[in-house]
Design an enzyme around this catalytic site. Structure first.
Site, PDB file in Angstrom:
ATOM      1  N   LEU A 184      -9.884  -3.475   4.371  1.00 55.51           N
ATOM      2  CA  LEU A 184      -9.105  -3.135   3.571  1.00 55.51           C
ATOM      3  C   LEU A 184      -7.626  -1.958   4.578  1.00 55.51           C
ATOM      4  CD1 LEU A 184      -9.249  -2.902   0.667  1.00 55.51           C
ATOM      5  CD2 LEU A 184      -9.798  -0.313   0.617  1.00 55.51           C
ATOM      6  N   HIS A 238       0.851  -1.401   0.162  1.00 59.23           N
ATOM      7  CA  HIS A 238       0.388   0.015   0.031  1.00 59.23           C
ATOM      8  C   HIS A 238       1.151   0.899   0.331  1.00 59.23           C
ATOM      9  CE1 HIS A 238      -3.206   2.443   0.718  1.00 59.23           C
ATOM     10  NE2 HIS A 238      -3.330   2.857   1.823  1.00 59.23           N
TER      11      HIS A 238
HETATM   12  C1  GRF Z   1       1.038   1.027  -6.595  1.00 59.66           C
HETATM   13  O1  GRF Z   1       1.881   2.209  -5.978  1.00 59.66           O
HETATM   14  C2  GRF Z   1       0.916   0.456  -5.429  1.00 59.66           C
HETATM   15  O2  GRF Z   1       1.921   0.275  -4.017  1.00 59.66           O
HETATM   16  C3  GRF Z   1      -0.882  -0.053  -5.327  1.00 59.66           C
HETATM   17  O3  GRF Z   1      -0.897   0.266  -5.991  1.00 59.66           O
HETATM   18  C4  GRF Z   1       0.133   0.932  -7.133  1.00 59.66           C
HETATM   19  C5  GRF Z   1       0.693  -0.467  -8.284  1.00 59.66           C
HETATM   20  O4  GRF Z   1       1.596   0.045  -9.328  1.00 59.66           O
HETATM   21  N1  GRF Z   1      -1.289  -0.707  -4.166  1.00 59.66           N
HETATM   22  P1  GRF Z   1       1.642  -1.172 -10.214  1.00 59.66           P
HETATM   23  O5  GRF Z   1       1.355  -1.762 -10.690  1.00 59.66           O
HETATM   24  O6  GRF Z   1       2.645  -2.522  -9.955  1.00 59.66           O
HETATM   25  O7  GRF Z   1       3.398  -0.576 -11.053  1.00 59.66           O
END
Ligand code: GRF
Length: 208
Positions: free
Chosen positions: A137, A102
């Site tokens: 969540l 996250h």
């Molecule tokens: C990332 O910022 C992650 O923390 C969040 O969604 C984004 C996904 O980016 N859960 P990616 O698809 O891994 O480039």
């Protein structure tokens, strides 16, 4: 001893996990146009799509997703930009082996637009968190975090990019611990077996 990764889009965390050499048996997306699917295929990893739109409700989608995951009998399931809320039944099925990244220092800024909200609050440190997934969540036990400074003149995009670079470091590291069986949840908190010093906290100053 390998993972299944769930994605919905870009897949940069997934790519970082693959490039770090963490064993991955399959990548599954809920969107057929997720850019990460192609990246996974280029890395020789099996891909599948379980399209949430084809299902009448969350329960039937999650059941189909679980069937697809279980074909690979993974040790753990890693959410990497997977943009669906999972049902309590799904979360319970993978309890203790379902993890997420996250883009905030939880418990601050659960949910969406974390970078814009951090800027609006004027915090001086922001970052990312790898955590076990629970029914609530963005609330599960915290495995690892990385912090970055918030700089004068940052925009949500510049801050997101600084955080993302750290996501790509901390997520593979946390997944290695998980696959090595080094993580235990004790009283709702994560213990890292054989930890030395500040193993699970990565503070990464950036002198941009
Ligand atoms: C990332 O910022 C992650 O923390 C969040 O969604 C984004 C996904 O980016 N859960 P990616 O698809 O891994 O480039």
């Amino acid at each position: 001893m390998s993972l299944v990764i769930l994605i919905s889009g870009r897949g940069s965390n997934m790519q970082a996990i693959l490039e770090a050499g963490v064993p991955v048996s399959a990548v599954i997306s809920n969107r057929p146009d997720a850019a990460g699917l192609e990246i996974a295929a280029r890395h020789g990893v099996k891909t599948a799509v379980v399209e949430h739109r084809s299902f009448a409700d969350r329960e039937s989608f999650d059941a189909a997703l679980a069937r697809q995951i279980d074909l690979h009998a993974p040790v753990a399931v890693a959410l990497a930009g997977f943009m669906r809320i999972l049902t309590p039944g799904f979360v319970a099925r993978y309890a203790g082996r379902l993890v997420n990244i996250h883009p905030s220092l939880l418990p601050a800024y659960t949910g969406l637009d974390t970078h814009g909200r951090a800027l609006a609050a004027g915090v001086k440190l922001h970052g990312c968190t790898v955590h076990f997934v629970t029914a609530e969540l963005d609330h599960g036990p915290i495995i690892a975090q990385a912090a970055v400074p918030v700089l004068q003149g940052d925009t949500p995009d510049s801050l997101a990019a600084r955080v993302l670079a750290q996501e790509h470091v901390v997520y593979p590291r946390a997944l290695r611990w998980l696959l090595a069986g080094r993580l235990r949840i004790v009283d709702g908190r994560v213990r890292l077996d054989g930890a030395t010093g500040a193993d699970a906290a990565l503070v990464s100053p950036d002198d941009d």
